[in-house]
Design a protein around this motif. Sequence first.
Motif, PDB file in Angstrom:
ATOM      1  N   VAL A   1       6.952 -56.815 -64.090  1.00 11.80           N
ATOM      2  CA  VAL A   1       8.024 -56.164 -63.272  1.00 11.80           C
ATOM      3  C   VAL A   1       9.242 -55.947 -63.998  1.00 11.80           C
ATOM      4  O   VAL A   1       9.714 -54.527 -63.834  1.00 11.80           O
ATOM      5  N   LEU A   2       9.978 -57.001 -64.344  1.00 10.54           N
ATOM      6  CA  LEU A   2      11.209 -56.983 -65.036  1.00 10.54           C
ATOM      7  C   LEU A   2      11.217 -56.322 -66.253  1.00 10.54           C
ATOM      8  O   LEU A   2      12.092 -55.254 -66.314  1.00 10.54           O
ATOM      9  N   ARG A   3      10.251 -56.225 -67.014  1.00  8.78           N
ATOM     10  CA  ARG A   3      10.309 -55.557 -68.358  1.00  8.78           C
ATOM     11  C   ARG A   3       9.933 -54.039 -67.978  1.00  8.78           C
ATOM     12  O   ARG A   3      10.718 -53.214 -68.770  1.00  8.78           O
ATOM     13  N   TYR A   4       8.824 -53.766 -67.338  1.00  7.35           N
ATOM     14  CA  TYR A   4       8.550 -52.238 -67.556  1.00  7.35           C
ATOM     15  C   TYR A   4       8.872 -51.563 -66.220  1.00  7.35           C
ATOM     16  O   TYR A   4       9.002 -50.294 -66.307  1.00  7.35           O
ATOM     17  N   LEU A   5       9.115 -52.084 -65.214  1.00  3.89           N
ATOM     18  CA  LEU A   5       9.625 -51.404 -63.964  1.00  3.89           C
ATOM     19  C   LEU A   5      11.007 -51.306 -63.776  1.00  3.89           C
ATOM     20  O   LEU A   5      11.496 -50.587 -63.182  1.00  3.89           O
ATOM     21  N   ASP A   6      11.816 -52.734 -63.978  1.00  5.30           N
ATOM     22  CA  ASP A   6      13.162 -52.582 -64.011  1.00  5.30           C
ATOM     23  C   ASP A   6      13.730 -52.205 -65.324  1.00  5.30           C
ATOM     24  O   ASP A   6      14.917 -52.382 -65.414  1.00  5.30           O
ATOM     25  N   ASP A   7      12.859 -52.077 -66.429  1.00  2.00           N
ATOM     26  CA  ASP A   7      13.167 -51.736 -67.636  1.00  2.00           C
ATOM     27  C   ASP A   7      14.561 -52.592 -68.158  1.00  2.00           C
ATOM     28  O   ASP A   7      15.194 -52.224 -68.802  1.00  2.00           O
ATOM     29  N   LEU A   8      14.124 -54.021 -68.205  1.00  4.91           N
ATOM     30  CA  LEU A   8      14.879 -54.897 -68.806  1.00  4.91           C
ATOM     31  C   LEU A   8      14.465 -55.495 -70.300  1.00  4.91           C
ATOM     32  O   LEU A   8      13.523 -55.210 -70.786  1.00  4.91           O
ATOM     33  N   SER A   9      15.667 -55.770 -70.949  1.00  2.00           N
ATOM     34  CA  SER A   9      15.280 -56.290 -72.345  1.00  2.00           C
ATOM     35  C   SER A   9      14.375 -57.588 -72.259  1.00  2.00           C
ATOM     36  O   SER A   9      14.593 -58.184 -71.136  1.00  2.00           O
ATOM     37  N   VAL A  10      13.853 -58.254 -73.475  1.00  3.09           N
ATOM     38  CA  VAL A  10      13.471 -59.475 -73.444  1.00  3.09           C
ATOM     39  C   VAL A  10      14.444 -60.419 -73.079  1.00  3.09           C
ATOM     40  O   VAL A  10      14.326 -61.302 -72.263  1.00  3.09           O
ATOM     41  N   ALA A  11      15.750 -60.231 -73.670  1.00  5.99           N
ATOM     42  CA  ALA A  11      16.696 -61.146 -73.356  1.00  5.99           C
ATOM     43  C   ALA A  11      17.251 -61.158 -71.925  1.00  5.99           C
ATOM     44  O   ALA A  11      17.468 -62.149 -71.323  1.00  5.99           O
ATOM     45  N   ASP A  12      17.350 -60.172 -71.303  1.00  6.54           N
ATOM     46  CA  ASP A  12      17.656 -60.136 -69.754  1.00  6.54           C
ATOM     47  C   ASP A  12      16.556 -60.634 -69.001  1.00  6.54           C
ATOM     48  O   ASP A  12      16.604 -61.135 -68.072  1.00  6.54           O
ATOM     49  N   VAL A  13      15.245 -60.562 -69.397  1.00  7.59           N
ATOM     50  CA  VAL A  13      14.084 -61.067 -68.622  1.00  7.59           C
ATOM     51  C   VAL A  13      14.241 -62.374 -68.682  1.00  7.59           C
ATOM     52  O   VAL A  13      13.968 -63.281 -67.847  1.00  7.59           O
TER      53      VAL A  13
ATOM     54  N   GLY B   1      14.899 -67.713 -66.601  1.00  9.95           N
ATOM     55  CA  GLY B   1      15.307 -68.916 -66.973  1.00  9.95           C
ATOM     56  C   GLY B   1      14.546 -69.502 -67.910  1.00  9.95           C
ATOM     57  O   GLY B   1      14.189 -70.837 -68.102  1.00  9.95           O
ATOM     58  N   VAL B   2      13.875 -68.800 -68.914  1.00 10.01           N
ATOM     59  CA  VAL B   2      13.219 -69.050 -69.905  1.00 10.01           C
ATOM     60  C   VAL B   2      13.639 -68.711 -71.538  1.00 10.01           C
ATOM     61  O   VAL B   2      14.406 -67.936 -71.438  1.00 10.01           O
ATOM     62  N   ALA B   3      12.926 -68.981 -72.451  1.00 13.95           N
ATOM     63  CA  ALA B   3      13.080 -68.484 -73.630  1.00 13.95           C
ATOM     64  C   ALA B   3      12.747 -67.409 -73.932  1.00 13.95           C
ATOM     65  O   ALA B   3      11.692 -67.000 -73.358  1.00 13.95           O
ATOM     66  N   GLN B   4      13.185 -66.393 -74.864  1.00 14.86           N
ATOM     67  CA  GLN B   4      12.657 -65.024 -75.165  1.00 14.86           C
ATOM     68  C   GLN B   4      11.176 -65.125 -75.548  1.00 14.86           C
ATOM     69  O   GLN B   4      10.480 -64.335 -75.468  1.00 14.86           O
ATOM     70  N   GLY B   5      10.945 -66.099 -76.549  1.00 16.42           N
ATOM     71  CA  GLY B   5       9.455 -66.375 -76.964  1.00 16.42           C
ATOM     72  C   GLY B   5       8.404 -66.473 -75.693  1.00 16.42           C
ATOM     73  O   GLY B   5       7.449 -65.930 -75.841  1.00 16.42           O
ATOM     74  N   THR B   6       8.937 -67.113 -74.667  1.00 18.72           N
ATOM     75  CA  THR B   6       8.131 -67.220 -73.460  1.00 18.72           C
ATOM     76  C   THR B   6       7.919 -65.770 -72.940  1.00 18.72           C
ATOM     77  O   THR B   6       6.782 -65.624 -72.524  1.00 18.72           O
ATOM     78  N   VAL B   7       8.973 -65.003 -72.927  1.00 17.67           N
ATOM     79  CA  VAL B   7       8.863 -63.627 -72.356  1.00 17.67           C
ATOM     80  C   VAL B   7       8.014 -62.789 -73.153  1.00 17.67           C
ATOM     81  O   VAL B   7       6.796 -62.265 -72.539  1.00 17.67           O
ATOM     82  N   LYS B   8       7.970 -63.049 -74.313  1.00 17.87           N
ATOM     83  CA  LYS B   8       7.179 -62.093 -75.349  1.00 17.87           C
ATOM     84  C   LYS B   8       5.713 -62.750 -75.042  1.00 17.87           C
ATOM     85  O   LYS B   8       4.804 -61.667 -75.115  1.00 17.87           O
ATOM     86  N   SER B   9       5.560 -63.835 -75.193  1.00 25.44           N
ATOM     87  CA  SER B   9       3.943 -64.472 -75.022  1.00 25.44           C
ATOM     88  C   SER B   9       3.382 -64.111 -73.653  1.00 25.44           C
ATOM     89  O   SER B   9       2.349 -63.879 -73.645  1.00 25.44           O
ATOM     90  N   GLN B  10       4.371 -64.310 -72.324  1.00 27.61           N
ATOM     91  CA  GLN B  10       3.743 -63.874 -71.194  1.00 27.61           C
ATOM     92  C   GLN B  10       3.434 -62.305 -71.149  1.00 27.61           C
ATOM     93  O   GLN B  10       2.483 -62.041 -70.637  1.00 27.61           O
ATOM     94  N   THR B  11       4.284 -61.431 -71.576  1.00 27.27           N
ATOM     95  CA  THR B  11       4.206 -60.208 -71.545  1.00 27.27           C
ATOM     96  C   THR B  11       3.089 -59.954 -72.196  1.00 27.27           C
ATOM     97  O   THR B  11       2.018 -58.946 -72.151  1.00 27.27           O
TER      98      THR B  11
END
Length: 165
Positions: A116-128, A133-143
Amino acid sequence: MDGTARAQEVDEYFSAVALSLRRTAYLIVWEWHTAEDMVQTTFVKLYLAWPRISKDGLDAYTRRTLINVCLSYLRKHRREMVSDELPDGSVGLTSSDLDLTRALKSLPPQQRAVIVLRYLDDLSVADVAVALGVAQGTVKSQTARALQSLRALMPQLQLDDEVTR
């Protein structure tokens, strides 16, 4: 700052962002009335913290608070409702909209929040990462995991393979 000035500032901010936050909350909790409650809870917390919040970081603080409120709610209210009937709000949706809705609902809450945050709210990995409250690597792996699940459920989707932008 006195209480009246704070209330006015929070009210103006609420008017500017409430619809967007409500949509984000809905896509995480999948109930409009609960999404409205999540936004209201977020703004209660925001009002209390208002004097301490940097105005430059206000959007990020608000988004993170909303996501935390939604995920906390989902942890406390785990339940699944299986139904063969469509909800009343589905009138006017195409079958691909319904498929996407079902696919998103099937994701675990954290992965759903990332999508939702990445693709619908159009946030960057860093913003997500900041919002959750997680690491950027976590965002990438969860994505990546979420997109893999969505591809399996909806092979007709042309999902972007780039998860690092």
